[in-house]
Design an enzyme around this catalytic site. Structure first.
Site, short mmCIF file in Angstrom:
data_model
loop_
_atom_site.label_atom_id
_atom_site.label_comp_id
_atom_site.label_asym_id
_atom_site.label_seq_id
_atom_site.Cartn_x
_atom_site.Cartn_y
_atom_site.Cartn_z
N GLY A 1 27.94 54.06 -46.95
CA GLY A 1 29.24 53.89 -47.61
C GLY A 1 29.21 53.05 -48.89
CG ASP B 1 31.62 50.80 -46.38
OD1 ASP B 1 31.55 49.85 -45.58
OD2 ASP B 1 31.58 51.99 -46.02
CG ASP C 1 38.09 48.10 -39.82
OD1 ASP C 1 39.23 47.66 -40.01
OD2 ASP C 1 37.85 49.08 -39.09
CE LYS D 1 40.49 49.42 -42.98
NZ LYS D 1 40.70 50.58 -42.11
CG PHE E 1 40.74 55.77 -41.79
CD1 PHE E 1 39.90 54.94 -41.06
CD2 PHE E 1 40.20 56.86 -42.44
CE1 PHE E 1 38.54 55.22 -40.97
CE2 PHE E 1 38.85 57.15 -42.35
CZ PHE E 1 38.02 56.32 -41.61
CB VAL E 2 40.98 53.59 -47.47
CG1 VAL E 2 42.36 53.00 -47.59
CG2 VAL E 2 39.98 52.52 -47.01
CG ASP F 1 32.40 58.50 -43.75
OD1 ASP F 1 32.38 57.26 -43.70
OD2 ASP F 1 32.16 59.22 -42.76
NE ARG G 1 29.28 59.23 -46.70
CZ ARG G 1 29.43 58.23 -45.83
NH1 ARG G 1 30.00 57.12 -46.21
NH2 ARG G 1 29.02 58.36 -44.59
P1 IMP Z 1 33.69 47.19 -38.76
O1 IMP Z 1 32.39 47.18 -38.02
O2 IMP Z 1 34.86 47.48 -37.88
O3 IMP Z 1 33.93 45.97 -39.63
O4 IMP Z 1 33.69 48.45 -39.69
C1 IMP Z 1 32.81 48.60 -40.68
C2 IMP Z 1 32.54 50.05 -40.97
O5 IMP Z 1 33.53 50.95 -40.43
C3 IMP Z 1 32.56 50.27 -42.44
O6 IMP Z 1 31.32 49.98 -43.02
C4 IMP Z 1 32.98 51.71 -42.54
O7 IMP Z 1 31.85 52.56 -42.45
C5 IMP Z 1 33.86 51.94 -41.36
N1 IMP Z 1 35.28 51.80 -41.75
C6 IMP Z 1 36.14 50.83 -41.39
N2 IMP Z 1 37.36 51.03 -41.91
C7 IMP Z 1 37.27 52.17 -42.63
C8 IMP Z 1 38.21 52.92 -43.42
O8 IMP Z 1 39.38 52.59 -43.59
N3 IMP Z 1 37.72 54.05 -43.99
C9 IMP Z 1 36.43 54.48 -43.86
N4 IMP Z 1 35.53 53.80 -43.14
C10 IMP Z 1 35.95 52.67 -42.52
MG MG Z 2 32.15 55.39 -42.35
#
Ligand code: IMP
Ligand code: MG
Length: 213
Positions: free
Chosen positions: A70, A125, A128, A156, A177-178, A184, A190
């Site tokens: 990403g 990227d 979250d 986020k 969700f972006v 992606d 992407r």
């Molecule tokens: P985390 O482990 O929940 O912090 O999420 C990290 C990963 O989830 C990111 O590197 C993205 O690949 C994916 N992700 C989280 N939120 C989004 C979103 O809004 N759009 C696309 N991918 C996301």
């Molecule tokens: Mg992803």
């Protein structure tokens, strides 16, 4: 000036055949409900982030560690504005969960550069829930870098589960969700040059196991 070269060996081009059926031009873009961050806003913000990073890392050669896939656009734009000696490496992380939720994480590519005693900038990227970072950070810490800073394009904060903050953040965004600019949904979108909000029906109908990045 030399006359234009005519290649006599080529036959005259055939009359254009009827074009093969194609996907409706730009149809997939309509699944993006709206633009959240424009290309110009991203470009401006990255210049400022690059200046902040340069200031903090100026004394030593840095290693940029980027998480696949990403970060591809963000990374390319960020490092071309970093006027510093740096080395670049990648880590592969995948989560096999539902399309918009992170599931179990597996590492698909390990670091190759030695980061021991180095200043490391970890690039992702989007931050979250923080689950990805909470798995990646200890792995890099175990390699004993001198310094480890986190840089993400998007944050986020309202979704956070793990206690993790980034040192450099492009944009804080609400819980949408972006997609686009490297991000992606089910490996699509992407290539959009902006960050957009996906139309909820576009991902609700496609809930299936997919890779994280
Ligand atoms: P985390 O482990 O929940 O912090 O999420 C990290 C990963 O989830 C990111 O590197 C993205 O690949 C994916 N992700 C989280 N939120 C989004 C979103 O809004 N759009 C696309 N991918 C996301
Ligand atoms: Mg992803």
């Amino acid at each position: 000036m030399a006359p234009p070269v005519r290649n006599q060996t080529f036959a005259k081009p055939e009359r254009r055949r009827r074009a093969a059926p194609r996907r409706r031009e730009g149809g997939w873009r309509q699944e993006v409900e709206r633009v959240l961050i424009t290309e110009a806003q991203i470009a401006r913000r990255i210049r400022v982030m690059a200046r902040d990073i340069e200031r903090d890392f100026r004394d030593r050669e840095m290693v940029v560690v980027s998480l696949l896939n990403g970060t591809v656009m963000f990374l390319a734009d960020l490092i071309r504005h970093l006027n510093l000696p740096l080395r670049l490496d990648f880590m592969g992380v995948s989560s096999y969960g539902l399309g918009t939720e992170s599931g179990e994480l597996i590492f698909t590519k390990e670091l190759r550069l030695d980061v021991r005693g180095r200043d490391v900038l970890l690039v992702d990227d989007i931050l979250d829930t923080g689950k990805t970072m909470s798995r990646v950070l200890p792995k890099i810490q175990a390699l004993q870098p001198r310094r480890l800073k986190i840089c993400v394009m998007l944050d986020k904060p309202s979704r956070r589960i793990e206690k993790i903050e980034a040192d450099y953040v492009g944009f804080k965004i609400p819980d949408f969700f972006v997609v686009g600019y490297g991000l992606d949904f089910a490996e699509r979108y992407r290539n959009l040059p902006f960050v957009g909000v996906l139309h909820p029906p576009a991902y609700k109908q496609a809930r299936q196991p997919v890779g994280r990045k």
